[in-house]
Design a protein around this motif. Structure first.
Motif, short mmCIF file in Angstrom:
data_model
loop_
_atom_site.label_atom_id
_atom_site.label_comp_id
_atom_site.label_asym_id
_atom_site.label_seq_id
_atom_site.Cartn_x
_atom_site.Cartn_y
_atom_site.Cartn_z
N ILE A 79 31.57 -41.61 -20.05
CA ILE A 79 32.45 -40.73 -19.16
C ILE A 79 32.31 -39.32 -20.17
O ILE A 79 32.83 -39.70 -21.25
N THR A 80 32.98 -38.24 -20.13
CA THR A 80 33.80 -37.66 -19.71
C THR A 80 34.15 -35.73 -18.69
O THR A 80 34.12 -36.71 -18.15
N TYR A 81 35.19 -35.62 -19.67
CA TYR A 81 36.07 -35.51 -18.10
C TYR A 81 36.25 -33.65 -19.26
O TYR A 81 36.90 -32.63 -18.82
N LYS A 82 35.10 -32.80 -19.53
CA LYS A 82 34.66 -31.76 -19.69
C LYS A 82 34.79 -30.84 -18.57
O LYS A 82 35.60 -29.55 -18.45
N LYS A 83 34.13 -31.67 -17.39
CA LYS A 83 34.67 -30.88 -16.31
C LYS A 83 36.02 -30.55 -15.60
O LYS A 83 35.95 -28.78 -15.61
N LEU A 84 36.46 -31.48 -16.03
CA LEU A 84 37.99 -30.93 -16.08
C LEU A 84 38.81 -29.84 -15.97
O LEU A 84 39.28 -29.13 -16.05
N PHE A 85 38.88 -29.84 -17.96
CA PHE A 85 38.89 -28.87 -19.00
C PHE A 85 38.38 -27.46 -18.05
O PHE A 85 39.20 -26.58 -18.60
N HIS A 86 37.59 -27.59 -17.70
CA HIS A 86 36.66 -25.65 -17.73
C HIS A 86 37.26 -25.78 -16.16
O HIS A 86 37.30 -24.91 -16.13
N LEU A 87 37.98 -26.84 -15.15
CA LEU A 87 38.39 -25.90 -14.49
C LEU A 87 39.92 -25.92 -14.64
O LEU A 87 40.35 -25.02 -14.13
N LEU A 88 40.50 -26.43 -15.23
CA LEU A 88 42.29 -25.72 -15.67
C LEU A 88 41.30 -24.83 -16.52
O LEU A 88 42.74 -23.47 -16.00
N ILE A 89 40.58 -24.01 -16.95
CA ILE A 89 40.48 -22.89 -17.47
C ILE A 89 40.30 -21.84 -16.22
O ILE A 89 40.29 -20.84 -16.49
N ASP A 90 39.70 -21.98 -15.22
CA ASP A 90 39.19 -21.44 -14.47
C ASP A 90 40.94 -21.35 -13.71
O ASP A 90 40.64 -20.42 -12.78
N ARG A 91 41.88 -22.38 -13.86
CA ARG A 91 42.31 -21.87 -12.82
C ARG A 91 44.06 -21.62 -13.50
O ARG A 91 45.27 -21.51 -13.04
N GLU A 92 43.22 -21.04 -14.55
CA GLU A 92 44.43 -20.30 -15.76
C GLU A 92 45.61 -21.66 -15.64
O GLU A 92 46.99 -21.38 -15.32
N MET A 93 45.29 -22.77 -16.11
CA MET A 93 46.32 -23.89 -15.95
C MET A 93 46.07 -24.79 -17.05
O MET A 93 44.48 -24.91 -17.85
N THR A 94 47.28 -24.83 -17.95
CA THR A 94 46.77 -25.71 -19.70
C THR A 94 47.20 -27.23 -18.54
O THR A 94 47.66 -27.76 -18.28
N PRO A 95 46.90 -28.02 -19.72
CA PRO A 95 46.73 -29.63 -19.59
C PRO A 95 48.12 -29.97 -19.50
O PRO A 95 48.09 -30.82 -19.04
N ALA A 96 49.00 -29.15 -19.94
CA ALA A 96 50.67 -29.78 -20.39
C ALA A 96 51.19 -29.18 -18.77
O ALA A 96 51.90 -30.08 -18.57
N GLU A 97 50.70 -28.14 -18.05
CA GLU A 97 51.06 -28.75 -16.96
C GLU A 97 50.57 -29.15 -15.40
O GLU A 97 50.69 -29.39 -14.91
N LEU A 98 49.29 -29.48 -15.81
CA LEU A 98 48.88 -30.23 -15.12
C LEU A 98 49.77 -31.88 -15.31
O LEU A 98 49.73 -32.47 -14.25
N GLN A 99 49.36 -31.89 -16.93
CA GLN A 99 50.29 -33.23 -16.67
C GLN A 99 51.89 -32.91 -15.98
O GLN A 99 52.17 -34.48 -15.50
N LYS A 100 52.42 -31.97 -16.52
CA LYS A 100 53.80 -32.35 -14.68
C LYS A 100 53.78 -32.01 -14.38
O LYS A 100 54.48 -33.19 -13.51
N GLU A 101 53.25 -31.69 -13.48
CA GLU A 101 52.31 -31.41 -11.93
C GLU A 101 52.12 -32.76 -11.07
O GLU A 101 52.27 -33.44 -10.46
N ALA A 102 51.23 -33.36 -11.87
CA ALA A 102 50.63 -34.34 -11.55
C ALA A 102 52.00 -36.12 -12.31
O ALA A 102 51.27 -37.02 -11.68
N GLY A 103 52.44 -35.84 -12.43
CA GLY A 103 53.07 -36.40 -13.62
C GLY A 103 52.19 -37.94 -13.90
O GLY A 103 53.08 -39.42 -13.03
N TYR A 104 51.95 -38.23 -14.90
CA TYR A 104 51.16 -38.66 -15.64
C TYR A 104 51.78 -39.23 -17.09
O TYR A 104 51.85 -37.73 -17.40
N SER A 105 51.57 -39.54 -17.74
CA SER A 105 52.15 -39.74 -18.96
C SER A 105 51.49 -39.18 -20.16
O SER A 105 49.85 -38.76 -20.07
N ALA A 106 51.58 -38.69 -21.60
CA ALA A 106 50.53 -37.83 -22.64
C ALA A 106 49.81 -38.80 -23.09
O ALA A 106 48.47 -38.79 -23.18
#
Length: 74
Positions: free
Chosen positions: A3-30
């Motif tokens: 499995i790969t999550y590359k599509k997730l990281f591309h989507l974050l770039i497109d939405r100008e969102m950092t992985p840290a911002e996603l983590q905070k908003e989604a409420g999951y751990s480091a």
């Protein structure tokens, strides 16, 4: 099957969102963030949290990669 999550990281770039911002908003751990970066298994519960924040479907953020053995079976 890998499995790969590359599509997730591309989507974050497109939405100008950092992985840290996603983590905070989604409420999951480091730990989940680390698992995503390393293309390791992440629970469906975590995937649901991510999809809710990004307003997307699971197949928008995950890609399955067939093993070489699977390719030879077809």
């Amino acid at each position: 099957m890998a499995i790969t999550y590359k599509k997730l990281f591309h989507l974050l770039i497109d939405r100008e969102m950092t992985p840290a911002e996603l983590q905070k908003e989604a409420g999951y751990s480091a730990n989940i963030s680390t698992r995503l970066r390393r293309d390791h298994y992440v629970s469906l519960e975590s995937m649901e949290k991510i999809c809710r924040v990004l307003n997307c479907k699971v197949d928008d953020i995950i890609e399955f990669i067939p093993d070489k053995e699977d390719e030879n079976d077809g």
